[in-house]
Scaffold this motif. Structure first.
Motif, PDB file in Angstrom:
ATOM      1  N   THR A  26       0.830  -1.202   0.000  1.00 59.80           N
ATOM      2  CA  THR A  26       0.000   0.000   0.000  1.00 59.80           C
ATOM      3  C   THR A  26       0.867   1.255   0.000  1.00 59.80           C
ATOM      4  OG1 THR A  26      -1.775  -1.135   1.216  1.00 59.80           O
ATOM      5  CG2 THR A  26      -1.804   1.270   1.242  1.00 59.80           C
ATOM      6  N   THR A  27       1.893   1.256   0.865  1.00 53.22           N
ATOM      7  CA  THR A  27       2.808   2.398   0.925  1.00 53.22           C
ATOM      8  C   THR A  27       3.566   2.561  -0.387  1.00 53.22           C
ATOM      9  OG1 THR A  27       3.083   2.085   3.320  1.00 53.22           O
ATOM     10  CG2 THR A  27       4.728   3.433   2.194  1.00 53.22           C
ATOM     11  N   ASN A  28       3.984   1.444  -0.992  1.00 56.91           N
ATOM     12  CA  ASN A  28       4.693   1.518  -2.278  1.00 56.91           C
ATOM     13  C   ASN A  28       3.817   2.132  -3.366  1.00 56.91           C
ATOM     14  OD1 ASN A  28       7.004   0.400  -1.208  1.00 56.91           O
ATOM     15  ND2 ASN A  28       6.525  -1.683  -1.872  1.00 56.91           N
ATOM     16  N   THR A  29       2.511   1.809  -3.329  1.00 56.26           N
ATOM     17  CA  THR A  29       1.580   2.395  -4.303  1.00 56.26           C
ATOM     18  C   THR A  29       1.463   3.900  -4.108  1.00 56.26           C
ATOM     19  OG1 THR A  29       0.317   0.323  -4.345  1.00 56.26           O
ATOM     20  CG2 THR A  29      -0.787   2.297  -5.184  1.00 56.26           C
ATOM     21  N   ILE A  30       1.417   4.329  -2.844  1.00 56.75           N
ATOM     22  CA  ILE A  30       1.354   5.765  -2.543  1.00 56.75           C
ATOM     23  C   ILE A  30       2.619   6.466  -3.026  1.00 56.75           C
ATOM     24  CG2 ILE A  30       1.316   7.466  -0.669  1.00 56.75           C
ATOM     25  CD1 ILE A  30      -0.439   5.471   0.902  1.00 56.75           C
ATOM     26  N   LEU A  31       3.786   5.854  -2.752  1.00 58.35           N
ATOM     27  CA  LEU A  31       5.059   6.453  -3.169  1.00 58.35           C
ATOM     28  C   LEU A  31       5.179   6.510  -4.689  1.00 58.35           C
ATOM     29  CD1 LEU A  31       7.439   4.783  -0.560  1.00 58.35           C
ATOM     30  CD2 LEU A  31       6.696   7.167  -0.612  1.00 58.35           C
ATOM     31  N   ALA A  32       4.642   5.485  -5.368  1.00 61.88           N
ATOM     32  CA  ALA A  32       4.674   5.490  -6.829  1.00 61.88           C
ATOM     33  C   ALA A  32       3.812   6.615  -7.387  1.00 61.88           C
ATOM     34  CB  ALA A  32       4.202   4.140  -7.366  1.00 61.88           C
ATOM     35  N   ASP A  33       2.668   6.863  -6.748  1.00 63.13           N
ATOM     36  CA  ASP A  33       1.799   7.957  -7.183  1.00 63.13           C
ATOM     37  C   ASP A  33       2.452   9.306  -6.909  1.00 63.13           C
ATOM     38  OD1 ASP A  33      -0.704   8.900  -8.251  1.00 63.13           O
ATOM     39  OD2 ASP A  33      -1.262   9.486  -6.218  1.00 63.13           O
TER      40      ASP A  33
END
Length: 496
Positions: A26-33
């Protein structure tokens, strides 16, 4: 491997690993965005139910669609709440997620000295590394300070609030009194319904009680005053019963409360404070919206100031001096005045080229020397284009303007203007998102689960709070992360 005794999926250890895998993805998805965009830091600290000091961290950024996004990143257990300790925790977070201090363009905290101190506060420590990480004192906290100071400065209002607090405490201190009050209010509403004086329907006339007001949440005072006014007959009747039936101490207090409530002075201040708090309470609610931006906030504050001034000019002389101006002094700084020129209302009527040129010079790291020379011409072309473009008619919000520029590809035609809008949207208005984490933390970590570890609590909060991001992630990367965990590989080797 497939033997029943090896099925450990319901064991606490495996559950923690799965939750961790979900939180990491979930955090990786936020960082990618987020990517390499600018962002703002929002944080606050509070104690959990096991008396641990926890710091909640949220980031705010503008995504590729021009939308303002606020995402919860982590909750960190800190030994103390000194600025140095908080800064160390932030540095660790930035190192863990490869976040650059150089990309920071804003800070949003409350007004405590460890946060906002001019020399040794957290905002000062960060600004020593990045001058463009501008600090904005949470507007909602400032609003609360305005109301508290005004109330404390007026003896009549102080006495009134003491009486209100005593009324609520009298009802809350006894289950018998609370039950009697609810029954009286129920019977009164039944009679009103029978006479057709009030309407019935879904959500109407629900059972309620007197809300206990809190000094740090002045919106709760508005709710309490509204309920006292609505349930006045039942309140008076319960207090009268206490005068007749209670012990000497309760009789004295109840008699005093009834006498004060029946005075003209009490009723007058009740109606006045309800009206004042209704104005400020609406502002407080609006300021806590996730997508609120600095231009809208300034406009709302000015509207509230006008309403309060109008109230004063009409003879309601209760607010002492110009508290709104002194407390919200940050709204008059050059930076925020420059940004207010981006307001898209009324065909961009507040647009001022020269002030916006100063804004570009304010962010020297984000606008090269050559861009600062070209920005004036681009601003003039932009304003002519927008005013003649029917697709930009009716836009009254800075966030909507950013989205419309993305939709019409104007962000590529006017990249310097869009960069200014982006910077304006990044500045935080309130720390409501951070404070919502406190509510979530009280759900995840309760007195019955007060031994939950810091890492497990953090992982659970990430998945719980950012459930909309988590729901977009496929199972495969989560399972792959779970299988690649070092502790998981050690368990599999032992089973083999």
């Amino acid at each position: 491997m497939n033997a029943p005794e090896n099925n450990q999926m319901i064991s606490p250890k495996i559950q923690k690993q799965l939750v961790n895998a979900c939180a990491v993805e979930t955090t990786n998805t936020i960082l990618a965005d987020l990517g390499d965009r600018w962002f703002t830091l929002l944080l606050d600290e509070a104690r959990d139910c096991s008396v641990k000091e926890q710091m909640e961290i949220v980031i705010r950024y503008v995504n590729k669609h021009g939308e303002v996004i606020e995402r919860f990143m982590t909750v960190v257990h800190v030994a103390t709440t000194t600025a140095a300790c908080l800064k160390e925790a932030i540095d660790s977070l930035f190192a863990k997620y490869d976040l650059l201090v150089a990309r920071l363009r804003g800070q949003g905290y409350d007004g405590a000295s460890n946060m906002s101190g001019e020399f040794n506060g957290l905002k000062s420590l960060i600004m020593k590394e990045n001058l463009y990480a501008l600090y904005v004192h949470c507007f909602t906290h400032q609003l609360q300070l305005v109301v508290v100071v005004v109330a404390q400065a007026n003896q009549y209002v102080c006495d009134f609030m003491w009486i209100v607090g005593s009324i609520v405490s009298t009802f809350a201190s006894s289950c018998k009194r609370a039950d009697k009050f609810r029954q009286l209010e129920h019977d009164r509403k039944v009679k009103l319904l029978e006479r057709g004086e009030i309407s019935s329907g879904r959500g109407l006339n629900q059972e309620t009680s007197l809300a206990r007001p809190g000094d740090t949440r002045w919106g709760s005072h508005h709710s309490t005053l509204c309920r006292i006014e609505q349930m006045w007959p039942s309140v008076i009747e319960v207090l009268q019963n206490l005068i007749d039936d209670s012990d000497r101490s309760s009789k004295g207090l109840s008699r005093t409360l009834v006498e004060r409530m029946e005075r003209y002075e009490f009723v007058f201040i009740l109606l006045l404070m309800k009206r004042i708090l209704a104005i400020t309470n609406h502002l407080s609610i609006v300021l806590q919206e996730k997508d609120q931006n600095i231009v809208n906030a300034m406009r709302l504050i000015n509207n509230v100031k006008c309403k309060l001034q109008k109230l004063r000019d009409s003879g309601w002389d209760i607010l002492l001096e110009d508290e709104m101006d002194s407390r919200f002094s940050e709204t008059t700084t050059d930076l925020l005045i420059y940004m207010s020129c981006l307001d898209p209302r009324n065909s961009v009527s507040r647009f001022d080229v020269q002030k916006l040129v100063h804004l570009a010079h304010f962010y020297e790291d984000d606008f090269s020397w050559n861009e600062r020379m070209l920005v004036e011409q681009e601003l003039e072309t932009y304003i002519d284009d927008v005013r003649s473009n029917e697709r930009f008619e009716g836009i009254s919000d800075l966030g909507a303007l950013a989205k419309k520029m993305i939709e019409t590809m104007k962000n590529r035609v006017f990249p310097l203007v869009y960069r200014m809008i982006n910077l304006a949207l990044l500045l935080p208005v309130a720390t409501a998102t951070v404070e919502r984490v406190f509510s979530a933390m009280n759900i995840v970590k309760t007195y019955l689960r007060n031994r939950i570890g810091d890492e497990w609590m953090n992982d659970s909060l990430v998945v719980y709070i950012e459930k909309d991001v988590f729901n977009t992630i496929d199972n495969e990367p989560i399972l792959q992360h779970f299988q690649n965990m070092e502790s998981r590989r050690m368990q599999l080797s032992r089973i083999r």
